[in-house]
Design an enzyme around this catalytic site. Structure first.
Site, short mmCIF file in Angstrom:
data_model
loop_
_atom_site.label_atom_id
_atom_site.label_comp_id
_atom_site.label_asym_id
_atom_site.label_seq_id
_atom_site.Cartn_x
_atom_site.Cartn_y
_atom_site.Cartn_z
N ASP A 54 0.87 -1.16 0.00
CA ASP A 54 0.00 0.00 0.00
C ASP A 54 0.91 1.23 0.00
O ASP A 54 2.11 1.10 0.26
CB ASP A 54 -0.84 -0.07 1.28
N GLY A 81 -4.68 3.99 -3.75
CA GLY A 81 -5.91 4.63 -4.17
C GLY A 81 -5.68 6.04 -4.70
O GLY A 81 -6.60 6.69 -5.18
#
Lengths: 1158, 337
Positions: free
Chosen positions: A401, A744
């Site tokens: 991430d 994201g």
């Protein structure tokens, strides 16, 4: 029983208050079908412990095998000497495991009892008040009162709180480890009498869904007697195990109790993952079984042939009691089983126990590593999965991430763009350049009657209001009255790091020196943007407020950063309640906005809004903040004319921010007309009361309102890279690990971070894949693949170091992962040095991991810190959670939890390598040891008519495996340092030893002898060779002498001990005191035990009678001469392995020199 | 306060940080080559000593199974022959240095057979009278006879006691001169003094009331050596030697030592005659019987293998060290230039 079953299985449950039925017998209770609040997490009961535990243990195939062997000893035809003795090892192992299970179960029983007997307050109709009862007395339908700092006993639907606005704060750290306060509000519209709550007046029926384990989801509605339905969701549910904070007391209606509560449904114990090595191990065990059967077959056949060749019955052949001898074929058949009994040690019974011990030891060393300890959070690395330590040494792909994993996730407000003008904000800069537009401010806010609302004012108001930040007073915050032991009981899962979401004020504060409000133009700026620096206002009339004591509790660090930024410019968020928010303006004036609704953030909309009524203008204002792409398309044209310019300018600024690696948010405002609000409210209410598709409906209403927004500005928040992230990524890559980043964020932000953390290098060839069409995607994939293939096959490019990196966005990724393009995508990704996936959803993250893992058959590791990484963490072979700013959900789902990304380097390169090589070597050694020892017995069969005679005393054989040679391999598995930690960190290439053979470098490392399979077979061959030497040298030396059976066995046993231990000594690369003590101790133990045994055992243990055998042997010089010669000859190939082409020293020294030269 | 805050901090000790001072055996050429030379030379030394010692041991083996018709014992090899005696003559050219050990040897005889080895009762043999009446069931089928009387000593090992006897004569001027054979101390001291015990009953015969002698025995245990109570019953030396089961199918067992009188220095050169009471049948299962005369050294009986093995391994080590030296010289020295 069936009725209750059906009542529990129904999708919707009707729950009524128990109060009208108080005192009636059980059959008349309305909620009798639902379980009570008493919990039982124990696996066993006292009476049935032994059968149940045995049943459990026999699920392990090896245990059945060993018990079967032990039973075989009792079959008369196999002629086992002492069948009872064969039971000892398996019994010891079963008992140890049973004891461990019993202890764990007893601990669970104790904690259950403690929990069940915790006091709580339940309303009683008889006494007209809340009376003290125990947790176990709580039933569905009861009214329970929880006071401040108490733990909620069951899942409660919140009906009443001491707070006038009906809110209640809870801390869910016991459930998910998150320490921030969460807001819960009473079920609205139930007309609960205030201030005193009357449970008896509650006459609605609560309809709720079937229990499930989703901690963030709940839906129910209450049906009033007049059939009006009032909906409620998770925001009105107090979960069992949470602690009530900042609220004097709260009353709730029990909807789920005991095992049906969400926390209990979530408590399903540690996950069991099987490591790759363990799967390989089973193949090896299977091989050993085949070997055993082959040996037994040879024995049986040999016995048959031997008997067949005897012309008459010789005196040494013993008939049965009738004087009858079995036919050779029958004897041969029986002999097969006798051989199994004799050679059973080949399958190491202690292997599984030893592996578990070794893993415990390895975990001890991992968790005790001070380099993996983070002082800021006072947390060590946590190993949640106990049996996959060695997988850390075989990782080939890392999926990471970005936010909070590569970066700090400590947000710092950096720049903002207001109405198309760009302002920088220097963090902690002493002469703080603040973005504050005085003219506008003075002219408009003071003359509040003015109809034109200043966008600058609005911007800062939006910053301060449009969030879910909870204000708590620094002094009142988090005072635990009696933390007590209950907290400890509740923290089942993890050791909670001391971490506080509260962001200290000084990270974004402005200091005391207020500069005069002057607007200055700064010509030289970073991105060629027109920048004006503004200074914080001088606030002469700043009242002595309590604002210094304010402490903000935000669900995401971005929000906190924004609120602090707003505060820095004088817009202080003072208080937030369910329906109001108070902001102090720079002028010292407090504005109280009435909050009409909050449209919470969700990953689909990617924005949140707050609908307030302006206290002065009395207008409905909707402030929205969100990702730029989620906002820009919703812009309307209220500031007609200039709006377009503003949007374009802001977009330009946003792009610049993204290039700098800042996280961007857009702020908008919308005036909602009264009429529009009324009509919307109806929809909204209906959606909130819905029980089916509630989320979608609620979201739809939000989308309805969020249209025609007018842009106020944008913010750029910096999320700094964590310490030594680039180093770590470079090292991991040198170790042959491919690092993928799944984020994201926008591609620009991600690419920027990619360069910053050296995931992408300047000379890299970056392939950007972003398209909305399936066809384009296919063609891009094909073209790129073709190009990459051609590039890599081009002989001119052999020496160039240019690498290929792939940047792909979420939409394209969805297409690339579709079943027809999957293979091409994976093929392309395989050829890329690094892959960056932007704007991906949590599900896509786990999908990427799964596809790569399945298609490429590689070991994968996923690392993340937030709830959005949970899917990915669970999909990977190893999931690593970073206990960061985003709560503990990732940590809860992970196998290992670390506190910083850089810890990954040592965890993989050092501990992973060590755990893998240690365990692999230990397992191979175990097989070697058993084969070498058992083969001695096998060779002897050729000289005793294949009759299954052992020339070593039975007890000594058991001791040999149990005591004399068991500790050294375990020590080897826990402590061996084949390569030092510094070397492993300095030469990451060494990590490739653990990875499968899929690269050229592997070719080199196969020669190091660490590659599993070749090593296994080499060891097996070595075992055969050594056993041959250990048997035949003494055999030839004692040929034609008067030596007896067990005197012959004694040197064999001693030689085996020396050979096996010295073999290990050659494998040990670094000798510490512990090594010396254990190895020498084993030898000493052997002599002491054997001497004592053969000195005391006069007639015991027939037929061996070891009496005085070792003593007489030790008085014979031949014994020593044979031992020395045999040991040397047996180990000669191993010495040879260490010199001249010593596989370890040569490449290591080469690497070493290169390491030190660097 | 600080301490409390960092409660989770791991101990920074050498053990927990895996930094214990360690000795890494660096096998450099400077250690390995001299090491191999030293080991090789030591092995060669031991090998020479073993080989020379082994060479100095005199050994005389005489097969008396009677397979060939020319063999003097051929007549006895017929299983029906009872109390057969045969005589073997041999001569020595030189003095057979004493003390001479006189072994009998059996071939293809599996005393290490599994069920054979089990078939004995150690408690009975240690003089436990209870086990006289009811022997351990490991002795089956040599536990009770048809009349349900216990065998003492029970079991297959005792039952198959080797029962050939030998007398050795030196032929001096045609006359036979008895060579005294010493049967004392030929078994293990611990067997004779601790492990095997006659029951404390006098006369010994009474202890055996109600028992029968083993099936193959010609006389009961208490008559094994009636002349010497210290060599009778279970502590009869021949019995003890037999009960210690041989490890390998071709074995020899000590029968007597020649230590007394004129023969204390050994057997002088001359002709000898060995008178054999041929009782033990081995031909049926293709076994062989032999007598072995040997003198012993510190290393036991004659065995050339060990000496040769030491010599070979020692030489191998030296050769390897030379090879390593060459490799070292070839690859190491140019590097240093």
């Amino acid at each position: 029983l069936k009725i209750s079953q059906r009542a529990r299985e129904k999708d919707l449950r009707n729950l009524a208050s128990n109060l009208p039925y108080e005192g009636l017998e059980k059959g008349k209770q309305p909620n009798r079908y639902f379980p009570g609040n008493a919990i039982k997490t124990t696996k066993y009961t006292l009476l049935l412990f032994i059968p149940m535990n045995l049943f459990e243990q026999f699920h392990r195939l090896a245990n059945i095998y060993f018990v079967g062997l032990a039973i075989l000893n009792f079959v008369p035809v196999v002629n086992a000497f002492q069948p009872e003795v064969a039971l000892i090892p398996i019994c010891v192992i079963l008992c140890l495991t049973a004891l461990k299970d019993a202890w764990e179960d007893f601990r669970r029983y104790q904690s259950d009892r403690k929990l069940n007997n915790t006091p709580c307050l339940i309303y009683s109709r008889k006494e007209k008040q809340f009376v003290e009862r125990r947790w176990k007395d709580v039933r569905v339908g009861d009214f329970v009162r929880v006071v401040c700092n108490e733990i909620v006993p069951a899942d409660l639907l919140l009906l009443h709180t001491s707070d006038p606005s009906g809110v209640c704060h809870i801390e869910t750290s016991n459930l998910d480890g998150e320490t921030n306060l969460k807001l819960r509000r009473t079920m609205s519209g139930l007309c609960i009498s205030h201030p005193v709550f009357e449970p008896e007046s509650f006459n609605s029926v609560v309809v709720c869904e079937k229990p499930n384990n989703n901690l963030n989801h709940f839906k129910c509605y209450a049906e009033k007697p007049d059939k009006e339905k009032v909906g409620a969701g998770i925001e009105s549910l107090l979960l069992r195990g949470c602690t009530v904070r900042n609220t004097d007391h709260a009353v709730g209606f029990v909807v789920y109790a005991g095992h049906e509560t969400k926390s209990m449904l979530n408590n399903n114990g540690p996950r069991y993952k099987r490591s790759k090595l363990e799967r390989k191990l089973n193949i090896n065990v299977f091989f050993c079984v085949i070997l055993l059967f082959t040996m037994c077959l040879i024995g049986a056949l040999g016995h048959f042939l031997w008997l067949q060749a005897l012309p008459v019955v010789p005196p040494f052949l013993v008939p049965d009691s009738n004087g009858h001898l079995d036919s050779p074929s029958l004897s041969g058949f029986y002999m097969f089983f006798t051989m199994i009994i004799l050679l059973q040690v080949l399958i190491p019974i202690s292997l599984y126990v030893s592996i578990e011990l070794v893993k415990i030891g390895q975990i001890f060393f991992i968790t005790n590593d001070i380099d993996l300890y983070d002082e800021d959070t006072d947390s060590r690395v946590q190993c949640k999965a106990l049996n996959i330590t060695e997988d850390l040494g075989q990782i080939e792909y890392i999926f990471s991430d970005k936010t909070g994993t590569l970066t700090e996730n400590k947000m710092v407000f950096r720049r903002c763009s207001i109405m198309g003008t760009e302002y920088p904000h220097k963090e902690n800069g002493k002469p703080l350049s603040s973005c504050y537009s005085t003219f506008h401010w003075v002219s408009h806010s003071c003359s509040s009657s003015s109809q034109k609302i200043d966008p600058y004012l609005d911007f800062f108001l939006a910053l301060a209001i449009c969030n879910t930040v909870v204000v708590s007073m620094a002094t009142a915050q988090r005072q635990r009255v009696s933390p007590g032991s209950l907290h400890r009981i509740f923290t089942f899962w993890q050791r909670k790091p001391k971490r506080n979401r509260t962001i200290s004020e000084d990270s974004v504060t402005e200091g005391d020196d207020f500069n005069p409000p002057v607007k200055t133009e700064e010509p030289g700026d970073i991105n060629g943007l027109q920048t004006c620096s503004l200074y914080a206002p001088s606030q002469c009339n700043m009242p002595a407020t309590t604002s210094d004591n304010l402490s903000y509790e935000a669900e995401s660090p971005d929000e906190a950063a924004l609120v602090y930024a707003a505060k820095a410019y004088g817009f202080t968020l003072l208080a937030r309640t369910h329906d109001s928010v108070t902001v102090r303006l720079p002028s010292g004036e407090d504005l109280v906005f009435e909050v009409l609704d909050t449209l919470t953030f969700d990953p689909i909309r990617k924005r949140m809004s707050i609908l307030v009524r302006h206290p002065i203008t009395k207008k409905f204002v909707l402030y929205t903040k969100g990702a730029d792409y989620a906002i820009m398309e919703l812009l309307g044209t209220p500031y007609a004319g200039i709006q377009k310019n503003i949007a374009a300018d802001t977009q330009h600024h946003l792009d610049c921010y993204a290039k700098e690696g800042l996280r961007t948010l857009c702020f908008t405002k919308k005036i909602v007309s009264d009429k529009m609000y009324e009509s919307w409210l109806v929809n909204r209410r209906r959606a909130l009361a819905a029980i089916d598709n509630r989320e979608e409906l609620v979201m739809d209403t939000a989308v309805q309102l969020e249209t025609n927004l007018s842009l106020l500005g944008a913010t750029g928040i910096e999320d700094r890279l964590q310490e030594s992230v680039p180093d770590t990524i470079v090292a991991l890559r040198e170790a042959g690990i491919q690092v993928w980043v799944l984020t994201g964020d926008k591609p620009e932000t991600a690419v920027n971070i990619g360069y910053a953390c050296r995931l992408l290098e300047d000379e890299d060839l970056v392939i950007n894949m972003s398209t909305v069409f399936q066809l384009t995607c296919t063609s891009i994939l094909d073209c790129t693949l073709e190009e990459v293939r051609r590039y890599s096959e081009d002989p001119r490019n052999v020496d160039t170091t240019q690498d290929i990196s792939l940047v792909i966005d979420g939409r394209t990724l969805t297409m690339a992962l579709s079943s027809d393009l999957q293979d091409r995508f994976v093929d392309l990704a395989k050829r890329c040095r690094s892959v960056l996936c932007c704007r991906v959803t949590p599900l896509q993250k786990s999908r990427v991991v799964k596809v790569v893992r399945e298609k490429l058959k590689v070991m994968t590791l996923a690392v993340g810190d937030g709830a959005n990484d949970v899917n990915m963490i669970q999909a990977a072979d190893i999931g690593i959670g970073i206990s960061g700013q985003e709560g503990m959900q990732a940590v809860m789902a992970s196998d290992f939890a670390i506190s910083r990304f850089r810890h990954l380097k040592k965890l993989l390169l050092v501990h992973g390598h060590w755990c893998y090589t240690r365990l692999a070597n230990m397992i191979i050694y175990f097989f070697y040891k058993n084969v070498a020892y058992v083969n001695l017995l096998f060779w002897y069969q050729f000289f005793c008519g294949f009759s299954g005679t052992a020339m070593i005393d039975y007890w000594l054989m058991i001791f040999f495996n149990l005591f004399f040679t068991s500790v050294p391999p375990i020590m080897f598995g826990i402590m061996d340092n084949d390569v030092s930690a510094e070397m492993l960190l300095g030469v990451p290439e060494l990590y490739r030893m653990g990875q499968g053979c899929n690269s050229i470098s592997c070719y080199i490392f196969t020669h190091l002898g660490l590659f599993w399979f070749s090593t296994f077979w080499v060891s097996m061959l070595d075992a055969f060779y050594q056993s041959l030497v250990c048997f035949f040298i003494p055999y030839l030396a004692y040929q034609d002498s008067d030596i007896d059976v067990f005197t012959f066995g004694t040197p064999l046993n001693t030689i085996s001990l020396f050979t096996i231990l010295l073999h290990l000594s050659i494998e040990i690369k670094a000798w510490t005191v512990i090594h010396w003590v254990i190895i020498l101790g084993s030898v000493v133990l052997y002599f002491i035990v054997t001497l004592a045994y053969s000195g005391l055992c006069i007639t015991c243990n027939p037929p061996s009678n070891p009496y005085w055998i070792l003593q007489s042997q030790m008085a014979d010089p031949m014994f020593y001469l044979i031992c020395i010669l045999t040991t040397v000859v047996a180990l000669l190939p191993r010495y040879h392995k260490c010199y001249p082409p010593c596989p370890f020293n040569v490449p290591l020294s080469v690497l070493q020199s290169s390491f030190f030269m660097n | 306060m600080v301490k409390e805050e960092l409660a989770n901090r791991p101990d920074n000790t050498a053990f927990t940080q895996q930094r214990l001072p360690a000795w890494q055996p660096m096998l450099s050429a400077g250690i390995v080559i001299p090491g191999f030379v030293i080991i090789g030379l030591a092995f060669i030394g031991i090998g020479v000593a073993l080989f020379v010692t082994s060479q100095s041991i005199q050994l005389l083996e005489l097969d008396y199974t009677g397979v060939e018709q020319t063999s003097p014992c051929f007549k006895c090899s017929d299983p029906n022959a009872k109390n057969c005696m045969c005589e073997l003559t041999f001569s020595t050219d030189t003095l057979f240095k004493g003390p001479v050990f006189f072994y009998y040897g059996l071939s293809n005889y599996f005393q290490n057979y599994r069920s054979y080895g089990v078939s004995k009762d150690d408690d009975q043999l240690s003089g436990n009278l209870d086990n006289f009446k009811s022997p351990s069931d490991t002795c089956a089928p040599y536990e009770y006879d048809r009349n349900n009387k216990p065998f003492v000593p029970c079991g297959a090992v005792a039952n198959s006691l080797f029962n050939d006897t030998f007398k050795l004569y030196q032929i001096v001027n045609g006359a036979k001169k008895v060579v005294p054979l010493d049967g004392k101390g030929i078994s293990w001291w611990t067997d004779y003094n601790i492990k095997y015990r006659n029951p404390a009953v006098t006369p010994l015969k009474n202890a055996f009331n109600g028992t029968v002698k083993p099936l193959y025995w010609s006389k009961p245990a208490y008559e094994l050596d009636p002349s010497d109570p210290a060599n009778n019953g279970f502590i009869n030396q021949d019995f003890l030697v037999w009960m210690r089961r041989a490890a390998l199918p071709d074995f020899r067992k000590l029968y007597r030592r020649i230590t007394d009188g004129d023969y204390a220095e050994g057997l002088p050169a001359g002709n000898y005659s060995l008178q054999i009471a041929y009782n033990y049948p081995v031909l049926s299962f293709e076994g062989r019987k032999k007598v072995v005369f040997s003198n012993v050294s510190w290393m036991g009986g004659k065995n050339e293998f060990l000496g040769i093995a030491y010599l070979v391994i020692g030489s191998l080590c030296v050769v390897m060290s030379v090879v390593m030296l060459i490799v070292y010289a070839k690859f190491k020295f140019p590097e240093e230039e």
